[in-house]
Design an enzyme around this catalytic site. Structure first.
Site, PDB file in Angstrom:
ATOM      1  N   LYS A 127       2.533 -15.306   2.961  1.00 41.61           N
ATOM      2  CA  LYS A 127       2.285 -16.191   1.813  1.00 41.61           C
ATOM      3  C   LYS A 127       3.645 -16.562   1.240  1.00 41.61           C
ATOM      4  O   LYS A 127       3.914 -16.395   0.050  1.00 41.61           O
ATOM      5  CB  LYS A 127       1.385 -15.445   0.806  1.00 41.61           C
ATOM      6  CG  LYS A 127       0.793 -16.292  -0.284  1.00 41.61           C
ATOM      7  CD  LYS A 127      -0.206 -17.314   0.190  1.00 41.61           C
ATOM      8  CE  LYS A 127      -0.592 -18.198  -0.996  1.00 41.61           C
ATOM      9  NZ  LYS A 127      -1.221 -19.455  -0.589  1.00 41.61           N
TER      10      LYS A 127
ATOM     11  N   ASP B  84     -11.216  -7.480   8.244  1.00 40.77           N
ATOM     12  CA  ASP B  84     -12.633  -7.424   7.860  1.00 40.77           C
ATOM     13  C   ASP B  84     -13.341  -8.732   8.217  1.00 40.77           C
ATOM     14  O   ASP B  84     -14.520  -8.718   8.599  1.00 40.77           O
ATOM     15  CB  ASP B  84     -12.790  -7.117   6.366  1.00 40.77           C
ATOM     16  CG  ASP B  84     -13.019  -5.629   6.114  1.00 40.77           C
ATOM     17  OD1 ASP B  84     -12.620  -4.820   6.987  1.00 40.77           O
ATOM     18  OD2 ASP B  84     -13.593  -5.269   5.074  1.00 40.77           O
TER      19      ASP B  84
ATOM     20  N   ASP C  23      -4.174 -17.725   3.304  1.00 42.08           N
ATOM     21  CA  ASP C  23      -5.402 -18.400   2.842  1.00 42.08           C
ATOM     22  C   ASP C  23      -5.906 -19.374   3.899  1.00 42.08           C
ATOM     23  O   ASP C  23      -7.106 -19.472   4.163  1.00 42.08           O
ATOM     24  CB  ASP C  23      -5.172 -19.087   1.490  1.00 42.08           C
ATOM     25  CG  ASP C  23      -3.883 -19.883   1.432  1.00 42.08           C
ATOM     26  OD1 ASP C  23      -2.974 -19.621   2.243  1.00 42.08           O
ATOM     27  OD2 ASP C  23      -3.772 -20.777   0.580  1.00 42.08           O
TER      28      ASP C  23
ATOM     29  N   TYR D 122       0.796  -1.224   0.000  1.00 33.68           N
ATOM     30  CA  TYR D 122       0.000   0.000   0.000  1.00 33.68           C
ATOM     31  C   TYR D 122       0.832   1.279   0.000  1.00 33.68           C
ATOM     32  O   TYR D 122       0.410   2.287   0.555  1.00 33.68           O
ATOM     33  CB  TYR D 122      -0.932  -0.003   1.223  1.00 33.68           C
ATOM     34  CG  TYR D 122      -2.091  -0.993   1.138  1.00 33.68           C
ATOM     35  CD1 TYR D 122      -2.250  -1.845   0.064  1.00 33.68           C
ATOM     36  CD2 TYR D 122      -3.032  -1.043   2.159  1.00 33.68           C
ATOM     37  CE1 TYR D 122      -3.310  -2.749   0.002  1.00 33.68           C
ATOM     38  CE2 TYR D 122      -4.105  -1.940   2.107  1.00 33.68           C
ATOM     39  CZ  TYR D 122      -4.224  -2.789   1.021  1.00 33.68           C
ATOM     40  OH  TYR D 122      -5.278  -3.669   0.964  1.00 33.68           O
TER      41      TYR D 122
ATOM     42  N   ASP E 196      -5.512  -6.049   6.082  1.00 32.52           N
ATOM     43  CA  ASP E 196      -6.721  -5.358   5.640  1.00 32.52           C
ATOM     44  C   ASP E 196      -7.861  -6.378   5.492  1.00 32.52           C
ATOM     45  O   ASP E 196      -8.991  -6.166   5.959  1.00 32.52           O
ATOM     46  CB  ASP E 196      -6.412  -4.675   4.292  1.00 32.52           C
ATOM     47  CG  ASP E 196      -7.461  -3.677   3.880  1.00 32.52           C
ATOM     48  OD1 ASP E 196      -8.425  -3.465   4.640  1.00 32.52           O
ATOM     49  OD2 ASP E 196      -7.321  -3.098   2.783  1.00 32.52           O
TER      50      ASP E 196
END
Ligand code: ATP
Length: 344
Positions: free
Chosen positions: A183, A244, A216, A132, A240
């Site tokens: 990851k 959520d 994941d 970001y 992020d």
């Protein structure tokens, strides 16, 4: 005496922060607040987004900043929001995005059979680098040969300080499990750095059980067994998304609060939700996320008992069904806040 800079911002931000300030006044009457006129209205009026001296003042004159929400359909570029939020985040180097995900009333959890004890974890999301930063570029834009690149930035310093912050918080708060998520199986350069740094830092905290999950798998496990998690640390993008999922598990955006922190220095606290233009101006937004945010802010300023009181009062209201419409109640923002004040 805590000094707090307040930026109500846009849309429902102005409504919920107005309510949250009533709770702040009740629980911390000694707190001094200064409200800053920043947001879409100001930008449309005189072009100001984030004056440099205001960011400087946030860092030097205030103990913390309380922000509502930013975003307005009249400013499609969202330039004011970027300048205000990202400006504060980067210039004050608020490298921790701290997101507690705690279920206060099982009724509002979308999982079957989940109890309140099952959802009680915090996420440490890296807040200043990762994917970001806007580093990248476009080449041959608008042609059939277009190339678009977005670079992920992982610095040794950035990775180490967020992982260290998660472990330090776990130790300070009597938590025994920290899970680092990346990851590394697919992103072999940057996330290999996360793996190596995580091993080094975890070794300094032998009393804490450290673990690792690919993101994941973490997403799946959070839904299947949220009770397995106490502290999660991850990068900006994954954080992020994971937070959520956390917001959903704790009952939705109306209940989720967050802190942008550089320990010992400035910190900016905000509800997770945005400006919600669809319901703005109607007095029906849920103020609980902002009220819980005030609690988090007070805990950061060394008043954890105040946070506990606020949490208990909000929980009381949830249990009694004294809630706004999106949670199935009938109360306005003001009435829901009155209920919290009565419970306090
Ligand atoms: P932004 O782009 O600024 O994040 P947004 O409107 O796209 O804003 P949010 O504001 O985060 O996204 O929320 C999405 C929807 O969830 C809103 O449109 C609104 O209907 C609902 N919502 C969010 N926050 C609240 C709240 N505090 N009370 C009630 N409903 C809410």
């Amino acid at each position: 005496m805590p000094t707090i800079a307040v930026v109500p911002g846009d849309g429902i931000g102005t409504e919920v922060i107005g309510e949250a300030l009533r709770v702040l006044a009740a629980i911390a009457p000694d707190a001094q607040t200064e409200v800053f006129d920043l947001g879409a209205e100001r930008y449309l009026r005189d072009g100001t987004t984030m004056p440099a001296d205001v960011v400087r003042r946030f860092g030097s004159e205030f103990d913390a900043v309380l922000l509502g929400a930013l975003g307005d359909p009249r400013v499609p570029s969202n330039v004011h929001a970027k300048d205000i939020l990202l400006g504060s985040r980067f210039q004050l180097d608020l490298y921790i995005n701290f997101r507690p995900c705690k279920l206060l009333d099982a009724r509002y959890c979308p999982l079957k059979h989940a109890t309140e004890a099952d959802v009680d974890f915090v996420v440490f999301r890296e807040n200043t680098e990762g994917l970001y930063t806007g580093v990248g570029g476009q080449f041959k834009r608008g042609t059939a040969d277009e190339v678009a690149m977005e670079q992920e930035i992982n610095t040794r310093k950035g990775v180490e300080r967020i992982i260290r912050a998660a472990y330090a918080w776990a130790r300070q708060n009597g938590k025994t499990r920290v899970c680092m998520s990346d990851k590394a199986n697919a992103m072999r350069h940057g996330h290999d750095l996360w793996q190596r740094v995580h091993k080094e830092v975890a070794a300094e905290y032998p009393e804490i059980k450290s673990s690792h999950l690919y993101v994941d798998v973490l997403a799946m496990r959070l839904v299947q067994a949220p009770q397995d998690f106490e502290v999660i640390v991850t990068n900006n993008l994954f954080g992020d998304i994971i937070t959520d999922i956390g917001a959903a598990l704790q009952g939705g955006l109306g209940l989720a609060s967050s802190g942008n922190i550089n320990p010992g220095k400035a910190a900016l606290f905000e509800p997770v939700h945005g400006s919600a233009p669809d319901i703005a101006g109607r007095g029906i937004a849920n103020p609980f996320a902002s009220i819980l945010t005030v609690g988090m802010l007070l805990a950061y300023l060394g008043r954890p008992a105040d946070e506990a009181r606020i949490q208990k009062a909000v929980q009381r209201c949830l249990k009694d069904g004294q809630v706004t419409r999106e949670l199935g109640g009938t109360l306005s923002s003001r009435e829901a806040t009155d209920a919290v004040l009565a419970a306090l």
